[in-house]
Design an enzyme around this catalytic site. Structure first.
Site, PDB file in Angstrom:
ATOM      1  N   SER A 347       0.829  -1.195   0.000  1.00  0.00           N
ATOM      2  CA  SER A 347       0.000   0.000   0.000  1.00  0.00           C
ATOM      3  C   SER A 347       0.872   1.258   0.000  1.00  0.00           C
ATOM      4  O   SER A 347       1.684   1.440  -0.897  1.00  0.00           O
ATOM      5  CB  SER A 347      -0.969  -0.046   1.185  1.00  0.00           C
ATOM      6  N   ASP A 467      -8.352  -5.756  -5.857  1.00  0.00           N
ATOM      7  CA  ASP A 467      -7.928  -4.625  -5.027  1.00  0.00           C
ATOM      8  C   ASP A 467      -8.587  -3.364  -5.572  1.00  0.00           C
ATOM      9  O   ASP A 467      -8.117  -2.765  -6.533  1.00  0.00           O
ATOM     10  CB  ASP A 467      -6.401  -4.492  -5.059  1.00  0.00           C
ATOM     11  N   HIS A 497      -6.672  -6.160  -1.160  1.00  0.00           N
ATOM     12  CA  HIS A 497      -5.509  -5.363  -0.762  1.00  0.00           C
ATOM     13  C   HIS A 497      -4.764  -6.115   0.343  1.00  0.00           C
ATOM     14  O   HIS A 497      -4.844  -5.771   1.523  1.00  0.00           O
ATOM     15  CB  HIS A 497      -6.016  -4.007  -0.273  1.00  0.00           C
TER      16      HIS A 497
END
Length: 759
Positions: A347, A467, A497
């Protein structure tokens, strides 16, 4: 379980014999395969005083225990070898399998019986049922000493460094930026856990603005109300330019000391880093400017933030200074560092890996960018629209800035700096241009794609097709922006994610060990990875090697029909409030065809292997002077599919070292589902030509436009049903416009095109 082995490298007989001998195995090519197997088992059962008891509790076939087999004159056969090998790896005959041949085929067992030397060598490199490779499992149990020195097997570093003797320290790197304008270079805290070793070691660095804590309350207060109308923008052409950051030179003198003075206590860590530490890789965690115990402002994704992270790599290579504390009186050098660095994390952490790579900094050999952003505009905006990341309606850049500006978690820092920080934050709010959703200089300064030509490191990406937080467009664009000579590898999975380093189906962490042993430790090996390693969506635990992501020459075209259909934008107050309260309710009704939408279904007449971004070509008109179009493509109808969130198979069974930081064994479930989103996309009709051109929407005037949906890789078979839904407001992603307008779509002159691999 199904094996997908990418970390194993074939070796010559000479190398295999040498590496096995270094581990204490005396495999003799003059001995029979049965004798060599017996010796092998006696060695790996080192924890037992009575090895014969263990052999008697295992079987050679369905009628003979293993001890009896070794005491007999029976020859070693393929069936016996596989039966024994599976037991060594933790599988139980009569429980996990009855027919060993069928079971080996079912789990895609990677070893082909024949050459017993190669078979035993590969068996050590094969994962057990609980996730560790056999050699890693043995080493974790004390098979070889913790010598605090390097020991390699099949190109991978073994866990021979004591995690309990690791050096834990903190230093403060003097960056080359002054983001708070106090006239001094910002100091950045670096938390270090490194092996106790007389020589120099490489580092894996995680650049995480979250690491020193987050200000969740301030972030929540900064969330935006999504229940607002879409703005009508003034037509214009947007201009941006490449800019550079202002750096600052080192200041003052400091005495040189040999040891850090601040000890590192317990910190949160990333399990891939935990795995690499006892294998001789230092772990560095850096929160960066604007975070607790560091200095400066949270500049959120720009090259000032990245420069400060880069300066940590500079310090590891002797190009920047670090101090023992905030007084800047005592300098400490990274004499323990060999100067070679890899970056890790998901991320925002993977985003910083992307940004760091585009600086071309010397010493950064590999980035492992997991679900990283490649352009911040594409995270909070899409095609001229304000779009929230999936699952986070109302989040925008300043709420992320509030979340990560952890200096305010220290009350004294709050007193000294909050007033200046609030002024900075106010300016950031203006720069975002949330009212228009347009690209501008603020976003351009946070676009790493335009600097991808500077990348020198080898690049590893991981990203999920599901995601919708950091959408697949980010990795797709970065993958294709890299210079042609850069080695790049993408693990494209079917999760959301999420991390993949503790999944049962893929030897990701062992592959990273092999890559970093080669690139950071200089260990000679033939290890390499394909450009794309794709998790097959059509079955459980199956991965495939592909040559590319996208770049397909063949398209399947689906015409939308005949006549014209309308999409109304305004909902009744009751429906609007229901959907605004729960976007999941909206999604469920959208997929079922119960909202204000156009729904199109096709039954496939042949197999289709999508690879790349789907393209929508539309001819439409709006009843007013604005409008947005949303689209989602579904694999529709009840079927078994991979679900996006990994489930727990076994808790805390993967040893990352030697009784060190045990990790869970995880995997994506393959379960009954009503449908699966293949891709989606959103477009402001005023940006129908491109991102930098804002055009007028003339009411009731036909417009022709085309735009790409999120890129993906997805396999469909003959008879599967595709569902395309076209609509306006999306209650998860877009602003929730109440304007009473409608779009008319000319179905006959509109189409969907899907890029695919040749059959």
């Amino acid at each position: 379980m199904r094996y997908n082995q990418y970390s194993y490298t074939k070796a010559s007989e000479e190398v295999m014999l040498d590496e096995l001998a270094r581990l204490g195995f005396t495999i003799q090519t003059t001995n029979s395969p049965k004798e060599n197997l017996h010796h092998f088992l006696q060695k790996i059962l080192f924890r037992y005083q009575d090895v014969n008891y263990v052999l008697s509790s295992w079987v050679a076939d369905q009628k003979t225990d293993l001890l009896t087999f070794f005491q007999s004159d029976k020859q070693l056969t393929e069936e016996v070898f596989y039966t024994v090998a599976l037991q060594v790896l933790g599988f139980a005959p009569f429980v996990d399998f009855d027919d060993v041949t069928a079971f080996c085929k079912e789990i895609h067992f990677p070893i082909t019986y024949g050459n017993i030397l190669e078979n035993l060598y590969q068996l050590l490199n094969t994962r057990t049922k609980l996730g560790n490779t056999l050699i890693d499992q043995l080493v974790s149990e004390g098979f070889i000493p913790e010598s605090n020195d390097y020991h390699f097997f099949n190109g991978k570093s073994l866990a021979t460094f004591s995690s309990h003797e690791a050096i834990r320290e903190v230093v403060y790197v003097e960056s080359r930026v002054d983001t708070d304008g106090d006239g001094k270079p910002d100091l950045v805290k670096v938390s270090i856990i490194r092996p106790s070793y007389e020589g120099q070691v490489p580092a894996v660095m995680t650049a995480s603005p979250y690491h020193q804590g987050t200000n969740d309350k301030a972030s929540d207060k900064a969330l935006h109300n999504m229940n607002v109308d879409l703005s009508c923008k003034n037509p214009r052409t947007i201009t941006v330019q490449e800019s550079s950051i202002q750096t600052i030179e080192p200041q003052g003198q400091a005495s040189l000391v040999e040891k850090a003075e601040e000890k590192l206590g317990h910190i949160g860590s990333y399990t891939l880093n935990d795995y690499l530490l006892p294998r001789g890789f230092a772990n560095l965690y850096v929160s960066g400017v604007g975070t607790k115990d560091s200095e400066g402002m949270m500049t959120s994704g720009d090259y000032q933030q990245i420069e400060a992270y880069k300066n940590v790599i500079d310090w590891l290579n002797g190009r920047c200074r670090a101090f023992t504390d905030h007084t800047r009186q005592r300098e400490i050098k990274a004499t323990w560092s060999n100067g070679k660095v890899a970056t890790t994390g998901i991320s925002y952490l993977g985003t910083m890996s992307n940004g760091l790579a585009t600086t071309g900094v010397d010493g950064l050999e590999v980035i492992i960018a997991e679900a990283g952003i490649s352009s911040w505009y594409n995270y909070y905006r899409e095609n001229g629209l304000v779009t929230s990341p999936g699952g986070y309606p109302g989040e925008d850049f300043e709420s992320l800035t509030e979340l990560t500006y952890s200096r305010n978690l220290l009350a004294g820092e709050y007193l000294r700096h909050n007033q200046a920080y609030q002024a900075y934050l106010d300016q950031q709010r203006k720069d975002l241009e949330r009212e228009t959703g347009d690209y501008n200089q603020f976003w351009h300064d946070r676009n790493y794609l335009i600097h991808a030509d500077k990348v020198k490191a080898e690049v590893v990406f991981t990203h999920g097709s599901q995601d919708w937080n950091v959408k697949p467009l980010h990795v797709y664009n970065m993958f294709h922006a890299l210079p042609a000579h850069i080695k790049k590898h993408l693990f494209f999975h079917n999760g959301a994610h999420v991390y993949i380093n503790n999944w049962q189906s893929i030897d990701f962490r062992e592959s990273m060990n092999a890559l970093l042993s080669k690139k950071l430790l200089g260990h000679s090996s033939d290890f390499d990875l394909p450009p794309v390693i794709w998790q097959d969506n059509s079955q459980a635990q199956n991965w495939m090697s592909l040559d590319d992501f996208g770049n397909q020459e063949d398209y399947s075209h689906f015409h939308l029909g005949k006549g014209s259909q309308e999409i109304r934008n305004r909902y009744s107050d009751e429906d609007y409030n229901r959907f605004a309260k729960s976007y999941q309710v909206f999604k469920n009704e959208l997929f079922e065809g119960k909202t204000q939408q156009i729904t199109l279904d096709w039954t496939l007449e042949q197999d289709l292997f999508i690879n790349g971004p789907a393209k929508l070509k539309l001819r439409l008109k709006s009843s007013t002077n604005k409008g947005l179009i949303s689209a989602q493509l579904l694999d529709y109808g009840p079927a078994k599919r991979l679900t996006p969130i990994p489930s727990l198979l076994e808790p805390r069974v993967m040893d990352n070292g030697r009784y060190y930081m045990l990790d869970n064994l995880m995997e994506l479930p393959f379960a009954d589902t009503p449908h699966r989103v293949i891709t989606k996309g959103f477009l402001n009709l005023q940006n129908r030509t491109d991102l930098l051109t804002v055009e007028e929407v003339v009411p009731n005037q036909w417009m022709e436009l085309s735009f790409e949906l999120q890129p993906t890789i997805y396999k469909l078979k003959k008879g599967d049903q595709l569902r395309l839904v076209l609509y306006t407001t999306d209650f998860e992603h877009t602003v929730r416009d109440k304007t009473d307008y409608h779009l008319s779509v000319d179905m006959e002159h509109s189409s969907l095109s899907l890029p695919h691999k040749k059959s």
